[in-house]
Design a protein around this motif. Sequence first.
Motif, mmCIF file in Angstrom:
data_model
loop_
_atom_site.group_PDB
_atom_site.id
_atom_site.type_symbol
_atom_site.label_atom_id
_atom_site.label_comp_id
_atom_site.label_asym_id
_atom_site.label_seq_id
_atom_site.Cartn_x
_atom_site.Cartn_y
_atom_site.Cartn_z
ATOM 1 N N GLU A 24 12.389 2.616 5.293
ATOM 2 C CA GLU A 24 11.695 4.055 6.240
ATOM 3 C C GLU A 24 10.315 3.712 5.587
ATOM 4 N N LEU A 25 9.919 3.623 4.249
ATOM 5 C CA LEU A 25 8.500 3.630 4.023
ATOM 6 C C LEU A 25 7.613 2.218 4.491
ATOM 7 N N ARG A 26 8.646 1.453 4.766
ATOM 8 C CA ARG A 26 7.692 0.100 5.112
ATOM 9 C C ARG A 26 7.776 0.218 6.687
ATOM 10 N N GLN A 27 7.883 1.270 7.470
ATOM 11 C CA GLN A 27 7.859 0.884 8.805
ATOM 12 C C GLN A 27 6.384 1.168 9.293
ATOM 13 N N THR A 28 5.613 1.400 8.445
ATOM 14 C CA THR A 28 4.135 1.406 8.739
ATOM 15 C C THR A 28 3.431 0.425 7.626
ATOM 16 N N PRO A 29 2.840 -0.869 8.209
ATOM 17 C CA PRO A 29 2.418 -1.814 7.251
ATOM 18 C C PRO A 29 1.102 -1.348 6.680
ATOM 19 N N LEU A 30 0.509 -1.755 5.521
ATOM 20 C CA LEU A 30 -0.831 -1.506 4.916
ATOM 21 C C LEU A 30 -2.077 -1.882 5.872
ATOM 22 N N SER A 31 -3.083 -1.476 5.766
ATOM 23 C CA SER A 31 -4.122 -1.815 6.612
ATOM 24 C C SER A 31 -4.332 -3.354 6.677
ATOM 25 N N ASN A 32 -4.054 -4.241 5.725
ATOM 26 C CA ASN A 32 -4.079 -5.454 5.693
ATOM 27 C C ASN A 32 -3.147 -6.313 6.296
ATOM 28 N N GLY A 33 -2.002 -5.637 6.920
ATOM 29 C CA GLY A 33 -0.622 -6.245 7.406
ATOM 30 C C GLY A 33 0.489 -6.345 6.390
ATOM 31 N N GLU A 34 -0.094 -6.343 4.999
ATOM 32 C CA GLU A 34 1.051 -6.251 3.977
ATOM 33 C C GLU A 34 2.152 -5.105 4.047
ATOM 34 N N GLN A 35 3.323 -5.335 3.760
ATOM 35 C CA GLN A 35 4.354 -4.289 3.433
ATOM 36 C C GLN A 35 4.026 -3.488 2.077
ATOM 37 N N ILE A 36 4.589 -2.302 1.899
ATOM 38 C CA ILE A 36 4.364 -1.588 0.470
ATOM 39 C C ILE A 36 5.199 -2.575 -0.169
ATOM 40 N N PRO A 37 4.685 -2.923 -1.289
ATOM 41 C CA PRO A 37 5.473 -3.793 -2.308
ATOM 42 C C PRO A 37 6.506 -3.094 -2.762
ATOM 43 N N THR A 38 7.555 -3.701 -3.630
ATOM 44 C CA THR A 38 8.567 -3.102 -4.645
ATOM 45 C C THR A 38 7.976 -3.491 -5.985
ATOM 46 N N LEU A 39 8.285 -3.122 -6.913
ATOM 47 C CA LEU A 39 8.077 -3.377 -8.246
ATOM 48 C C LEU A 39 8.346 -4.962 -8.289
ATOM 49 N N GLU A 40 9.440 -5.347 -8.210
ATOM 50 C CA GLU A 40 9.815 -6.772 -8.130
ATOM 51 C C GLU A 40 8.877 -7.767 -7.775
ATOM 52 N N GLU A 41 8.528 -7.454 -6.403
ATOM 53 C CA GLU A 41 7.448 -8.268 -5.785
ATOM 54 C C GLU A 41 6.099 -8.197 -6.482
ATOM 55 N N TYR A 42 5.822 -7.131 -7.100
ATOM 56 C CA TYR A 42 4.420 -7.003 -7.610
ATOM 57 C C TYR A 42 4.635 -7.810 -9.089
ATOM 58 N N LEU A 43 5.636 -7.749 -9.713
ATOM 59 C CA LEU A 43 5.756 -8.641 -11.150
ATOM 60 C C LEU A 43 5.744 -9.931 -10.640
ATOM 61 N N ASP A 44 6.370 -10.286 -9.617
ATOM 62 C CA ASP A 44 6.494 -11.876 -9.286
ATOM 63 C C ASP A 44 5.073 -12.501 -8.935
ATOM 64 N N HIS A 45 4.499 -11.596 -8.450
ATOM 65 C CA HIS A 45 3.029 -12.032 -8.047
ATOM 66 C C HIS A 45 1.989 -11.886 -9.302
ATOM 67 N N ALA A 46 2.527 -11.118 -10.252
ATOM 68 C CA ALA A 46 1.514 -10.987 -11.311
ATOM 69 C C ALA A 46 1.864 -12.229 -12.279
ATOM 70 N N MET A 47 3.150 -12.355 -12.617
ATOM 71 C CA MET A 47 3.497 -13.331 -13.750
ATOM 72 C C MET A 47 3.337 -14.810 -13.256
ATOM 73 N N THR A 48 2.026 -15.377 -13.103
ATOM 74 C CA THR A 48 2.049 -16.617 -13.028
ATOM 75 C C THR A 48 1.279 -17.404 -13.938
ATOM 76 N N ASN A 49 1.167 -18.670 -14.239
ATOM 77 C CA ASN A 49 0.760 -19.581 -15.130
ATOM 78 C C ASN A 49 -0.664 -19.374 -15.145
ATOM 79 N N GLY A 50 -1.337 -19.137 -16.484
ATOM 80 C CA GLY A 50 -2.689 -19.159 -16.361
ATOM 81 C C GLY A 50 -3.386 -17.781 -16.201
ATOM 82 N N SER A 51 -2.615 -16.887 -15.905
ATOM 83 C CA SER A 51 -3.316 -15.410 -15.533
ATOM 84 C C SER A 51 -3.053 -14.598 -16.822
#
Length: 319
Positions: free
Chosen positions: A137-164
Motif C-alpha cells: 500500500e505504501l508503494r502504490q505511489t512511487p518516489l519523484s524519481n520513479g523509485e519505490q519506497i525502499p525496505t531496510l533490506e534493500e537499503y542495506l544491500d545498496h550500502a554494503m558494497t566493496n570499497g564504500s
Amino acid sequence: MWTQPLSLTSSTQIYETFINQNSVCISIAVMLCMCKFVWHRRSGTGGKTCSRPEEPVIPAEPAACDNKVVAHRGGAKELGETVPDNSLASLDYAKSLGCYASECDIYITADKRVVVAHADSDGKINGYYPFDATLDELRQTPLSNGEQIPTLEEYLDHAMTNGSCTRLWLDIKNVTKPETLPDHPVEACRQACRIIAGKGAEKWVEFICTGNEEVMSRCAPIVWRYEGLKMGWMANKPVEEYIAHSYEWANMDVKNMTDAPHSGPRTVDEFANAGVAISVYNVDKPKNMRYYIERLDKMKAICTNYPALLLQEMGLDRQ
C-alpha cells in the motif's frame, strides 16, 4: 590357498562386465572432465572448476573513512528537487562523496516490514500512517524519481558494497500522529536489529533514537543485545542524565548547542569531558560548519543537509 590364474578370455569377460555395469558413471565422469577443461579454457584461469559462479563477497565492515561527515537523508537537500530524500539515489550521493554515514529514517508497517522513508507533517507516508498500511500500500505511489519506497533490506544491500566507507545512521522516528504511540518505533527498532543481524551488517549500521524517553529506554536494551551495534539518544538533556542511563552517545540538534549563532544549554566539552560521544545535526551554515570543524577531534560526527559543502570546508573537495 593357491588358485589358477585367470585366462585372457576370463579377464576380458570381467572387463566387459565392469564396463557395461558402470557405463553411466563413466559417462558422467568423462563429461565432468570435459566441462572442467572447457571452463578453464574460456575463463583463462586454472583454479576454477565447472561450478556456479561465486556470489560477490559482502564486506563485513565499511572501508576506512577520512572524515566524520553524515549526510542527512543522504544529502538530498543539497541536490534540490532532483533526488528525493531517503531514496537509493540519495544514498548513492552520500556514497559518491565518501561520507562517513548516510542518515535515513525508519518506520514499521502493518505487515512488519521496515521501510526507509520520512513521514510528512501529518505523520503519513503516501497518505497512510505507516503502521496502518502494508508495504504494498505504501508503494502504490512511487518516489519523484520513479523509485519505490525502499525496505531496510534493500537499503542495506545498496550500502554494503566493496570499497564504500559510508555506513547507515538509522533514525528511529517517534510516532506522534494521530497520537504518541511508542510501540511502533520500538517494533521498528526490534525488526531492524533482526534484519541487520541476519545480514551480518552490525558494523554497517548505527542507530539514533528519538528524544522520547520511553522509546529510548525500550530500544536501548534491544540494540545492546547485538554485539557491535551502537545507538545515540537525541534528547536535549545534560550529560549526567546520559551517564545515569548508560547512554554512551548524544546526538544533538544544533539549536540546543552553545556555538557561534546559537545559545542553547549544551556544549561539545560537556559531553567530551565526561567520556560521552557527541555528534551534532542540522549543521548547515558555513559559519556553524567551521565552528564544529575546529572541535571535530572531540566529536563523533557532524550531520548536515549539505555534505559536499561541509567536506569542502574541511578541505576535502569531492567535486
